[in-house]
Design an enzyme around this catalytic site. Structure first.
Site, mmCIF file in Angstrom:
data_model
loop_
_atom_site.group_PDB
_atom_site.id
_atom_site.type_symbol
_atom_site.label_atom_id
_atom_site.label_comp_id
_atom_site.label_asym_id
_atom_site.label_seq_id
_atom_site.Cartn_x
_atom_site.Cartn_y
_atom_site.Cartn_z
ATOM 1 N N ASP A 80 25.501 3.239 51.596
ATOM 2 C CA ASP A 80 26.444 2.417 50.840
ATOM 3 C C ASP A 80 27.309 3.419 49.805
ATOM 4 O OD1 ASP A 80 24.457 0.658 52.206
ATOM 5 O OD2 ASP A 80 26.113 -0.578 51.632
ATOM 6 N N ARG A 105 29.305 -7.358 57.072
ATOM 7 C CA ARG A 105 28.302 -6.458 56.360
ATOM 8 C C ARG A 105 28.465 -4.983 56.549
ATOM 9 N NH1 ARG A 105 25.801 -4.478 60.025
ATOM 10 N NH2 ARG A 105 24.605 -3.401 58.386
ATOM 11 N N ARG A 151 30.066 -7.752 46.422
ATOM 12 C CA ARG A 151 28.903 -7.142 46.708
ATOM 13 C C ARG A 151 29.082 -5.773 45.837
ATOM 14 N NH1 ARG A 151 26.168 -6.555 52.368
ATOM 15 N NH2 ARG A 151 24.102 -6.537 50.909
ATOM 16 N N ALA A 180 28.906 -1.083 54.830
ATOM 17 C CA ALA A 180 29.969 -0.624 53.780
ATOM 18 C C ALA A 180 31.319 -0.473 54.172
ATOM 19 C CB ALA A 180 29.338 0.881 53.157
HETATM 20 O O1 MRU Z 1 23.327 -5.315 53.440
HETATM 21 P P1 MRU Z 1 24.005 -4.481 54.713
HETATM 22 O O2 MRU Z 1 23.641 -5.163 55.841
HETATM 23 O O3 MRU Z 1 25.630 -4.628 54.167
HETATM 24 O O4 MRU Z 1 23.524 -3.184 54.304
HETATM 25 C C1 MRU Z 1 24.307 -2.127 55.289
HETATM 26 C C2 MRU Z 1 23.713 -0.803 54.960
HETATM 27 O O5 MRU Z 1 22.680 -0.513 54.274
HETATM 28 C C3 MRU Z 1 24.175 0.311 55.982
HETATM 29 O O6 MRU Z 1 23.284 1.282 56.435
HETATM 30 C C4 MRU Z 1 25.229 0.827 55.360
HETATM 31 O O7 MRU Z 1 26.269 -0.055 54.572
HETATM 32 C C5 MRU Z 1 26.018 1.792 56.122
HETATM 33 S S1 MRU Z 1 26.876 1.112 57.355
HETATM 34 C C6 MRU Z 1 27.754 2.344 58.273
#
Ligand code: MRU
Length: 328
Positions: free
Chosen positions: A228, A46, A80, A48
């Site tokens: 994201d 997980r 996603r 981004a």
């Molecule tokens: O649901 P997730 O864990 O994938 O959410 C991740 C986030 O919101 C992070 O802050 C974002 O992807 C940036 S990661 C460098």
């Protein structure tokens, strides 16, 4: 870093299983695009940038059948919807395959493997540059609040928001991090704390609802989070709860920084209102670790992300520099 979030070995994708951390350090091996898509969907991998890199390898795993590539791309993209890095990486792999129209299957496979490895290496490089550009935003002695996990576990490198913290710490600045636990699936408690403790960065875990009182007590000098997707007007989608923190930071006059690579900027999206927001399954809210907390059949609303308007953002550190936000 002391761990590998993603690794490409002998034609397969090895993922550190983030569902199990911090209690178990286990690896999931993906050998086809459907397995990669499922690993993205169920949060084995997980963050981004990391899901973008995983999707690129998913496309490389689909390359033995050229005609299957568009479908594989569609499945990966739909795993996603909010993080644009995922669609960005799939589209880059499709463009590469189109350039190789007429190539022998083995050549196409090799070229797509090389392209995925390039995306992986470029992401690590972008994290390094985000850290270098962002580190001057943090001064010696600061207490910094972060949300979710925007660290090495969310990227192929040192991370984005945590990458800025690691870089500033490596420059000799003494920082203290407050990590919000990040309900519902606790990326802050499970992942950010695990990462920071391994890297020796002083950190304190707080519940999401503690944050307002920390601001009120003057205990937070800066906020830094990942993203994201970033719209053309500078609105930022990030983990649900980020917007709450941005409102609090503005109220208390504390700078609010975002750290993200260019692959997170979506030029096709005018404002945050157009960013698709993923909704997660009700069980992520009604259960913790398989243990039911809410009554059976409780109605749940669980958006995974929210949008912080540009007016609440002081600056964005990317791999090309620091851009001022609407609150600067
Ligand atoms: O649901 P997730 O864990 O994938 O959410 C991740 C986030 O919101 C992070 O802050 C974002 O992807 C940036 S990661 C460098």
């Amino acid at each position: 870093m002391k761990f590998r979030t993603l690794e490409w070995k002998s034609g397969a994708l090895y993922l550190l299983d983030q569902r199990r951390l911090p209690n178990r350090v286990e690896t999931v091996i993906c050998r086809n695009p459907d397995q990669v898509s499922e690993a993205i969907r169920n949060l084995t991998v997980r963050g981004a940038p990391a899901i973008g890199v995983a999707a690129a390898y998913g496309m490389a795993l689909a390359a033995s059948d050229r005609s299957a590539l568009p479908d594989a791309g569609g499945v990966l993209k739909s795993s996603r919807p909010t993080a644009v890095n995922l669609a960005w990486a799939v589209d880059r792999m499709l463009t590469k395959s189109a350039e190789l129209n007429g190539a022998a299957p083995a050549d196409l496979r090799a070229a797509l493997e090389r392209e995925a490895i390039a995306i992986h290496n470029e992401d690590a490089e972008m994290c390094k540059r985000i850290g270098e550009f962002g580190a001057p935003l943090l001064a010696n002695g600061m207490s910094v609040l972060t949300h979710c996990n925007a660290g090495a576990l969310a990227t192929a490198g040192i991370g984005t928001a945590l990458g800025v913290i690691y870089t500033a710490a490596a420059q000799g600045k003494k920082l203290h991090v407050y990590a919000g636990e990040t309900r519902p699936v606790l990326q802050g408690a499970r992942l950010t704390m695990w990462e920071l403790m391994q890297e020796g960065i002083p950190a304190t875990l707080v519940t999401d609802s503690t944050v307002a009182s920390l601001f009120a007590a003057g205990k937070i000098d800066a906020v830094i989070v990942g993203a994201d997707r970033i719209a053309r007007n500078g609105d930022v989608a990030n983990k649900i709860g980020t917007y709450n923190i941005a409102v609090l930071a503005a109220h208390h006059g504390v700078p609010f920084y975002v750290a993200a690579p260019r692959s997170t900027f979506d030029d096709k999206i005018a404002t945050g209102a157009d960013i698709p927001i993923e909704e997660r399954s009700a069980t992520e809210v009604t259960e913790i670790g398989g243990q039911r907390l809410a009554p059976q059949n409780a109605v749940v609303y669980s958006p995974a992300f929210d949008v912080t308007p540009s007016q609440l953002i002081t600056a964005i550190s990317s791999d090309t520099g620091v851009e001022l936000g609407g609150r600067s």
